[in-house]
Structures are given as structure tokens and as C-alpha cells.
Enzyme design. Structure first.
Site, PDB file in Angstrom:
ATOM      1  N   PHE A   1      -7.165   2.944   5.319  1.00  0.00           N
ATOM      2  CA  PHE A   1      -6.549   1.549   5.055  1.00  0.00           C
ATOM      3  C   PHE A   1      -6.922   0.457   5.782  1.00  0.00           C
ATOM      4  CE2 PHE A   1      -3.519   4.142   7.614  1.00  0.00           C
ATOM      5  CZ  PHE A   1      -3.358   3.483   8.843  1.00  0.00           C
TER       6      PHE A   1
ATOM      7  N   LYS B   1       2.526   4.462   1.522  1.00  0.00           N
ATOM      8  CA  LYS B   1       2.562   5.049   2.733  1.00  0.00           C
ATOM      9  C   LYS B   1       2.589   6.567   2.517  1.00  0.00           C
ATOM     10  CE  LYS B   1       5.621   4.965   6.782  1.00  0.00           C
ATOM     11  NZ  LYS B   1       5.139   6.159   7.379  1.00  0.00           N
TER      12      LYS B   1
ATOM     13  N   GLU C   1       0.750  -1.252  -0.016  1.00  0.00           N
ATOM     14  CA  GLU C   1       0.021   0.146  -0.136  1.00  0.00           C
ATOM     15  C   GLU C   1       0.883   1.154   0.143  1.00  0.00           C
ATOM     16  OE1 GLU C   1      -2.659  -0.008   3.481  1.00  0.00           O
ATOM     17  OE2 GLU C   1      -3.977  -1.793   2.494  1.00  0.00           O
TER      18      GLU C   1
ATOM     19  N   ARG D   1      -2.172   9.754  11.306  1.00  0.00           N
ATOM     20  CA  ARG D   1      -3.057   8.766  11.186  1.00  0.00           C
ATOM     21  C   ARG D   1      -4.330   9.019  12.121  1.00  0.00           C
ATOM     22  NH1 ARG D   1      -0.623   3.013  12.697  1.00  0.00           N
ATOM     23  NH2 ARG D   1      -2.362   1.780  12.624  1.00  0.00           N
TER      24      ARG D   1
ATOM     25  N   LYS E   1       7.382  -1.185   6.592  1.00  0.00           N
ATOM     26  CA  LYS E   1       7.481   0.068   6.047  1.00  0.00           C
ATOM     27  C   LYS E   1       8.652   0.253   5.169  1.00  0.00           C
ATOM     28  CE  LYS E   1       8.457   2.649  10.323  1.00  0.00           C
ATOM     29  NZ  LYS E   1       8.342   3.683  10.937  1.00  0.00           N
TER      30      LYS E   1
ATOM     31  N   GLU F   1      -5.096   7.626   6.914  1.00  0.00           N
ATOM     32  CA  GLU F   1      -4.006   8.506   7.160  1.00  0.00           C
ATOM     33  C   GLU F   1      -4.852   9.742   6.254  1.00  0.00           C
ATOM     34  OE1 GLU F   1      -1.182   7.740   8.693  1.00  0.00           O
ATOM     35  OE2 GLU F   1       0.271   9.428   7.688  1.00  0.00           O
TER      36      GLU F   1
ATOM     37  N   ARG G   1       4.217  -3.584  17.292  1.00  0.00           N
ATOM     38  CA  ARG G   1       5.342  -3.491  16.053  1.00  0.00           C
ATOM     39  C   ARG G   1       5.760  -4.630  15.820  1.00  0.00           C
ATOM     40  NH1 ARG G   1       7.044   1.490  14.255  1.00  0.00           N
ATOM     41  NH2 ARG G   1       6.924   2.480  15.996  1.00  0.00           N
TER      42      ARG G   1
ATOM     43  N   ARG H   1      -3.231   9.050  16.570  1.00  0.00           N
ATOM     44  CA  ARG H   1      -2.122   7.941  16.743  1.00  0.00           C
ATOM     45  C   ARG H   1      -1.937   7.989  18.241  1.00  0.00           C
ATOM     46  NH1 ARG H   1       2.675   6.340  17.726  1.00  0.00           N
ATOM     47  NH2 ARG H   1       4.014   5.147  16.103  1.00  0.00           N
TER      48      ARG H   1
HETATM   49  P1  ATP Z   1       6.613   6.709  10.792  1.00  0.00           P
HETATM   50  O1  ATP Z   1       7.336   7.666  11.540  1.00  0.00           O
HETATM   51  O2  ATP Z   1       7.320   6.046   9.642  1.00  0.00           O
HETATM   52  O3  ATP Z   1       5.360   7.540  10.224  1.00  0.00           O
HETATM   53  P2  ATP Z   1       5.295   5.446  12.868  1.00  0.00           P
HETATM   54  O4  ATP Z   1       5.909   5.173  14.263  1.00  0.00           O
HETATM   55  O5  ATP Z   1       4.351   6.659  13.102  1.00  0.00           O
HETATM   56  O6  ATP Z   1       6.170   5.755  11.512  1.00  0.00           O
HETATM   57  P3  ATP Z   1       4.629   2.980  12.011  1.00  0.00           P
HETATM   58  O7  ATP Z   1       3.548   1.972  12.435  1.00  0.00           O
HETATM   59  O8  ATP Z   1       6.138   2.675  12.199  1.00  0.00           O
HETATM   60  O9  ATP Z   1       4.154   4.315  12.738  1.00  0.00           O
HETATM   61  O10 ATP Z   1       4.623   3.394  10.419  1.00  0.00           O
HETATM   62  C1  ATP Z   1       3.374   3.133   9.778  1.00  0.00           C
HETATM   63  C2  ATP Z   1       2.845   4.698   9.913  1.00  0.00           C
HETATM   64  O11 ATP Z   1       2.623   5.265   8.740  1.00  0.00           O
HETATM   65  C3  ATP Z   1       1.445   4.512  10.558  1.00  0.00           C
HETATM   66  O12 ATP Z   1       1.233   5.027  12.003  1.00  0.00           O
HETATM   67  C4  ATP Z   1       0.422   5.547   9.867  1.00  0.00           C
HETATM   68  O13 ATP Z   1       0.306   6.916  10.303  1.00  0.00           O
HETATM   69  C5  ATP Z   1       1.084   5.772   8.291  1.00  0.00           C
HETATM   70  N1  ATP Z   1       0.705   5.245   7.208  1.00  0.00           N
HETATM   71  C6  ATP Z   1       0.503   5.681   6.048  1.00  0.00           C
HETATM   72  N2  ATP Z   1       0.051   4.784   5.194  1.00  0.00           N
HETATM   73  C7  ATP Z   1      -0.168   3.926   5.580  1.00  0.00           C
HETATM   74  C8  ATP Z   1      -0.991   2.563   5.052  1.00  0.00           C
HETATM   75  N3  ATP Z   1      -1.067   2.580   4.005  1.00  0.00           N
HETATM   76  N4  ATP Z   1      -1.042   1.646   6.111  1.00  0.00           N
HETATM   77  C9  ATP Z   1      -0.738   1.912   7.472  1.00  0.00           C
HETATM   78  N5  ATP Z   1       0.114   2.970   7.758  1.00  0.00           N
HETATM   79  C10 ATP Z   1       0.041   3.781   7.067  1.00  0.00           C
END
Ligand code: ATP
Length: 594
Positions: A341, A252, A250, A257, A425, A302, A419, A273
């Protein structure tokens, strides 16, 4: 239950940073707590009255609290402010004045946990004109009956500075030991907590209904679910092999979030989040969500800022929507779209346990049935079977303004609060040889000099050690900041200033000013090195050395969508360090071969 039991325990807690000791003190308290009060005691030890997602905060300003102290102890509020400036802790000021007064007092009413909680609840829920006087009077009444120690913690509580360092997981450990005699049951409690984000609820259920009821906890519309998180991997080859050569990739998206809940009455609530209510910020996505064909649901997506042609804009653009006033104007000038998503619940059917493919099908059906799709889209997803397909999709995703991809395991359920490698990612920064960003917590700072006088000029940053639940230092950063950044960050940090280093911070270096770990900063660095002055990963690679960052630079992003516990962990620093070592070895080999 006497409030003094709690105040004495709080006092002991402020004197230790050991998680084992904190847990032991909490167990002692919980054993003395009547079952009907277990949830209240759990909230109070965390400086709260309710779970965060309800958004009910007591947040009294120091000036208002000074008035209440003045009223209780017949002292001028101005002089209290003066004492506060000298000591830096309004709780200490209250304690001192209380002990002076108690020498003259004939009798003092005994405070109970029940009466303290209900008065604090009244204070939190009083609003509107004249509320300030009511709040002052209610607090003054409590202080009037409080012992010196109780006054200290009451004042720290109402000003949001209780700071006992008791994290969620410490409370879960203590609950498991108190009510089941077995710390191993903490996993079951953690699962219930991940599904409801409500420690008091879990505590109450365990104390009154037992472990069986904990096992029966399900997701509920209106209680946010702790988000599933992704691991990172550096190449498409590694990802596809981790996924057994079949996955969904998917886009990103680079936004915020959002978890959206609709309850049967029709109301839609959006959670961030960090699981705080942000419905007002994104009212423009609520209409579309409300028209999805279900009476109740939980979906995730998102929110991304878009330009007039509908193209994605970077995360920073969403900052314009983070305000309390002029929301309508912000909505008009800075349009957004919610990209869905995931789905966790639809009309009493829990789909959280279903595999990704099933959840995606449910989500697509839900989306197709929406009456209006204004400001709402589905995140593009594609099945991939090899690395080249992933890399090709990555290019398309980057070209449309996204950050990269999230590759998802087709068979995995939604793992609340975890996690793991069911979601991976993949960003260009992760590819070998390119620098990756790191999110670190500001724990200290030095004052700026020259042009930077009046603001902080350098910040001491720490990574989260999720096993010990403490923050361990890894760098100082002073570059990458504009004057406006420094002004804004300094003011934000001032609200979290502490007299001494917080018990949750592990540091060998000194800082002129210490902060409660709250503000998360995104940093880029050229390399991870080893240094004797930092404590993140101390002794893990080399005796006496921890991880340090070379040429750290602020990227311009304050990650206020992240709680301090969501920052880069010491474990992740270790992975990045190992990746770097692998890369160096590979380069050495290539040079030797050529
Ligand atoms: P980052 O700092 O990379 O945004 P994070 O710690 O906030 O990471 P992670 O779970 O590590 O969160 O990375 C996934 C994040 O990416 C999600 O929290 C969400 O906010 C964002 N995101 C964007 N597109 C998607 C998607 N298609 N599916 C899931 N998460 C997505």
C-alpha cells in the site's frame, strides 16, 4: 569514561518516575560523556547495545548469569539461584555478593564504559557450540572488576531487566537540552529518529556534526522508517468532510504490517510494525519483492493469511507463522499474501515527501514491473468523493474478509511516526452505537483460583499517556479467556514480572503481581464510565475520577505486533468517551422527539 558514572546515574533513575527528573539525570550524564561515546551511552540507558532493528540481543538466561556470578564471587550457582528466588532480583544478589567479596579483595580494576560496552558486544555476538562457556567467562570477568552498584546494573542489563523507564522521547529531550541548550529542537531530532529508528545514530550525529546534519537526515534502505498511523472516525460523512470531499479509500486488511527494504546488494529485509526483523517469518513474500524493478527500495504492505482459494483469513491465522522452527512447513500450510500500500524510497529517490497520489503511481509502476507476483498484490484503492461511495466500498471490503477501510488524503506526504488525519481508519465497530476494540497494556495481575490455580485469573490494564510517557490504569479484565489463553498469557507475563510497580505505571489499585508494561491485549467493553479507582484521564472529566471500562472482555487477540507505546492512548479513551456522550445525547433527543 568510568562506568561508575553510568551506574550511579542508573541508580538514581530507578528511584524516580518523573520524566523531568529522568531527563535531568540523563543530561548530566551526557554532559560528562565524550562525544565518541554519546551513541553508546544512549543505547546503554535503554538496556540495548544496538538499535532494535538489527536484532542483536544479549538476552542471557538467569541460570547462565548465575554461573557467571558464581564464578566471579566464588559462590555455588545453585545457592545463587536460591538467593534469586528469595529476592526476585538477580542484580541485587550480584550486588550483595560483590560487596562481600570486595572486603576481601585487594584491588579492583576500574571498569570503563568502553570496556563494558565492547565486552557486552562480544557476549552478544558469540554464538555456536561452546559459546555459553565463553559468555559466562566474559561476564564473570566484568563482574570481578565491578563495584557492587556496577555489578547490580551489569546483571540487570544482561538479563534484559535494566528497566530505567527511559523511553525514546526522554532520550531525545535530553539530547536536545545537552547539545543545543533548547528543548524545542527535540522536534528536529524526532524527525531524524522517525526516518531512521536509530537513537544512537541520531545522538552521534548531533554530538559530532550538529543540528544541521540532523536536518539533512534522509530515509535509507536498511534502516526502518517509523510507521505512519491512522486516526479513527465514526462515520463516512465525517471522513469525507475531513478530507475536503476527495480522497482515496483502500481496503483495511486484517493482517500484519510489514515494511520491506531492498539494498543494492539485492538483499531484502522485512520489518514488523514494531520495526523488528521478521524476514524469516515471511520468506515466501521475499521472492516477489526481490523481483520488483529497482535496485533499492522501501515499500510497505500488510501480510494477510489466505485460504486455498486465495480468500483473506483473519489476523489470528498469522499466529501459525510466528515460530522459530519448522518454518518451511508453516509456510506451506499457512500461505500468506503481501498487499502493498505504500512506497517511501526507490533507487535513491526519496518519495516519502511526495503526495499520496504520486506515491501510489510509483508503487503501481513498481508492481507492474515485477518479474514474479507470487504472494504479492496491490491493496485495492478507489477515489471517493462522497460518503455513499465510502459506505459502498466498505461493504465490498467487508465481504472480501477485510476489516474496513483506510481513507487517505490525496495530497499528504508519508508522515513517519505520526498518527494523524491524513489517514483515517473506518471500521464497522466505529459506527455510532457499536462497540469498539481497545488495545491495553497488562501492568498487573491477580492469581487465579479454583480451576484457574497456577495461572493468572484477572489482569490490570492500562492505557498509554503519550505526553507523560507513562501507563495509566483503566480496568481489570477476567473474562473472555480460554484455559489455553490464560496458560499462554501467564507464561508470557512471567518474563516481565517486577518486584514492585514499575515507575512507568500509574495505578491506585493494588495488584498481587506487577509487570513491566510489555504485553498488549485487545479488549472489548460495553461502555466507558468514570471511576475513582482508575488513573487514566484522572480529573479530566470529573475531579477525582478516571476512565473505567464496563463489562470488559478479552477478544482473543494478544497484539504482539504492537509495542506498549502503540496501545490505545488516554487521549483516545477521551475521544471515545466524548463520542459516547454525543451518542447518548442524540438518543435522548430522538426519544424525546418520538
Ligand atoms: P489497528 O489496531 O486498527 O490495526 P494500528 O494501531 O495497528 O491499528 P493504525 O495506523 O491505527 O495502526 O491503523 C492502520 C493499520 O491498518 C496499519 O498499521 C496497518 O497494519 C493496517 N492496514 C491494513 N490495510 C491498510 C492500508 N490499506 N493502508 C494502511 N494501513 C493498512
Amino acid at each position: 569514561m568510568d562506568f561508575s558514572i553510568l551506574a550511579e546515574a542508573f541508580d538514581r533513575m530507578t528511584k524516580t518516575s518523573s520524566r523531568t527528573e529522568l531527563t535531568a539525570i540523563l543530561v548530566e550524564v551526557l554532559k560528562k560523556t565524550p562525544k565518541s561515546l554519546v551513541s553508546k551511552v544512549s543505547y546503554l540507558t535503554q538496556g540495548k547495545l544496538f538499535p532494535d532493528f538489527l536484532g542483536i540481543e544479549i538476552g542471557m538466561a538467569e541460570k547462565t548469569v548465575s554461573k557467571a556470578i558464581g564464578k566471579a564471587y566464588s559462590f555455588e550457582a545453585d545457592r545463587i539461584q536460591e538467593l534469586f528466588r528469595k529476592t526476585g532480583d538477580l542484580g541485587d544478589v550480584a550486588a550483595e555478593l560483590s560487596s562481600k567479596k570486595s572486603q576481601q579483595r585487594l584491588s579492583s580494576g576500574k571498569l570503563t564504559v568502553e570496556s563494558v560496552y565492547s565486552t557486552l558486544e562480544e557476549i552478544a555476538k558469540t554464538s555456536g557450540s561452546g559459546s555459553s562457556v565463553v559468555r559466562v567467562n566474559k561476564l564473570a570477568m566484568l563482574l570481578d572488576s565491578a563495584s557492587s552498584l556496577e555489578a547490580k546494573f551489569l546483571v540487570r542489563f544482561v538479563t534484559g531487566k535494566l528497566r530505567l523507564g527511559v523511553a525514546d522521547f526522554t532520550v531525545l529531550d535530553a539530547l536536545a537540552v545537552t547539545f543545543t541548550d533548547d528543548k524545542k529542537n527535540r522536534d528536529k531530532l524526532e524527525n531524524a529518529y522517525n526516518l531512521t529508528s536509530d537513537l544512537g545514530y541520531v545522538a552521534d550525529l548531533l554530538a559530532n556534526k550538529g543540528l544541521k546534519a540532523i536536518g539533512a537526515v534522509r530515509v535509507t534502505a536498511s534502516k526502518p522508517v517509523r510507521p505512519m498511523l491512522a486516526e479513527r472516525m465514526e462515520t463516512a460523512e465525517l471522513i469525507i468532510s475531513q478530507m475536503n470531499h476527495e480522497a482515496a479509500a483502500e481496503y483495511k486488511l486484517d493482517g500484519e504490517r510489514v515494511q520491506a527494504h531492498k539494498v543494492r546488494s539485492g538483499e531484502v529485509t522485512l520489518f514488523s510494525r514494531r520495526l523488528e526483523q521478521i524476514t524469516d517469518q515471511y520468506r515466501d513474500v521475499v521472492e516477489g519483492l526481490g523481483s520488483l524493478p529497482a535496485k533499492e527500495f522501501i515499500v510497505e504492505g500488510e501480510v494477510v493469511a489466505i485460504d486455498w482459494e486465495g480468500k483473506y483469513l483473519p489476523f489470528q491465522e498469522l499466529m501459525h507463522r510466528r515460530r522459530k522452527y519448522d518454518l518451511d512447513a508453516a509456510m506451506k500450510n499457512y500461505p500468506v499474501v503481501l498487499n502493498l500500500f505504500d512506497v517511501l524510497l526507490v533507487d535513491s529517490h526519496e518519495v516519502i515527501e511526495e503526495p499520496y497520489e504520486k506515491r501510489r503511481a510509483v508503487l503501481e509502476k513498481l508492481f507492474e514491473g515485477a518479474k514474479t507476483k507470487n504472494n504479492m498484490m496491490l491493496v485495492p484503492a478507489k477515489k471517493v468523493k462522497d460518503a455513499s461511495e465510502i459506505d459502498a466500498l466498505m461493504e465490498v471490503s467487508l465481504a472480501s474478509g477485510c476489516e474496513g477501510l483506510v481513507v487517505k488524503n490525496l495530497e499528504s506526504s508519508y508522515k513517519a511516526g505520526a498518527r494523524g488525519y491524513a489517514w483515517i481508519k473506518y471500521k464497522p465497530e466505529y459506527r455510532p452505537g457499536v462497540r469498539d476494540t481497545i488495545d491495553l497494556v497488562v501492568v498487573g495481575a491477580n492469581h487465579g483460583m479454583g480451576r484457574r490455580a497456577g495461572v493468572y485469573g484477572a489482569f490490570l490494564l492500562a492505557a498509554y499517556d503519550d505526553e507523560a510517557d507513562v501507563f495509566r490504569t483503566t480496568t481489570k479484565v477476567g473474562t473472555g479467556f480460554s484455559d489455553a489463553d490464560l496458560e499462554k498469557i501467564s507464561r508470557e507475563l512471567d518474563a516481565h514480572k517486577t518486584k514492585e510497580k514499575s515507575p512507568r505505571v500509574d495505578a491506585k489499585v493494588e495488584a498481587e503481581v506487577w509487570f513491566e508494561p510489555k504485553v498488549v491485549m485487545e479488549i472489548i467493553a460495553s461502555e466507558i464510565t468514570l471511576s475513582p479507582i482508575y488513573t487514566a484521564g484522572l480529573d479530566q472529566i470529573r475531579q477525582g475520577a478516571g476512565f473505567a471500562l464496563r463489562f470488559p472482555k478479552f477478544t482473543g487477540k494478544i497484539r504482539d505486533d504492537k509495542a506498549p507505546e502503540d496501545s490505545t492512548t488516554v487521549k483516545e479513551l477521551m475521544e471515545m468517551y466524548q463520542k459516547q456522550v454525543r451518542q447518548l445525547k442524540k438518543e435522548e433527543l430522538e426519544t424525546a422527539e418520538s
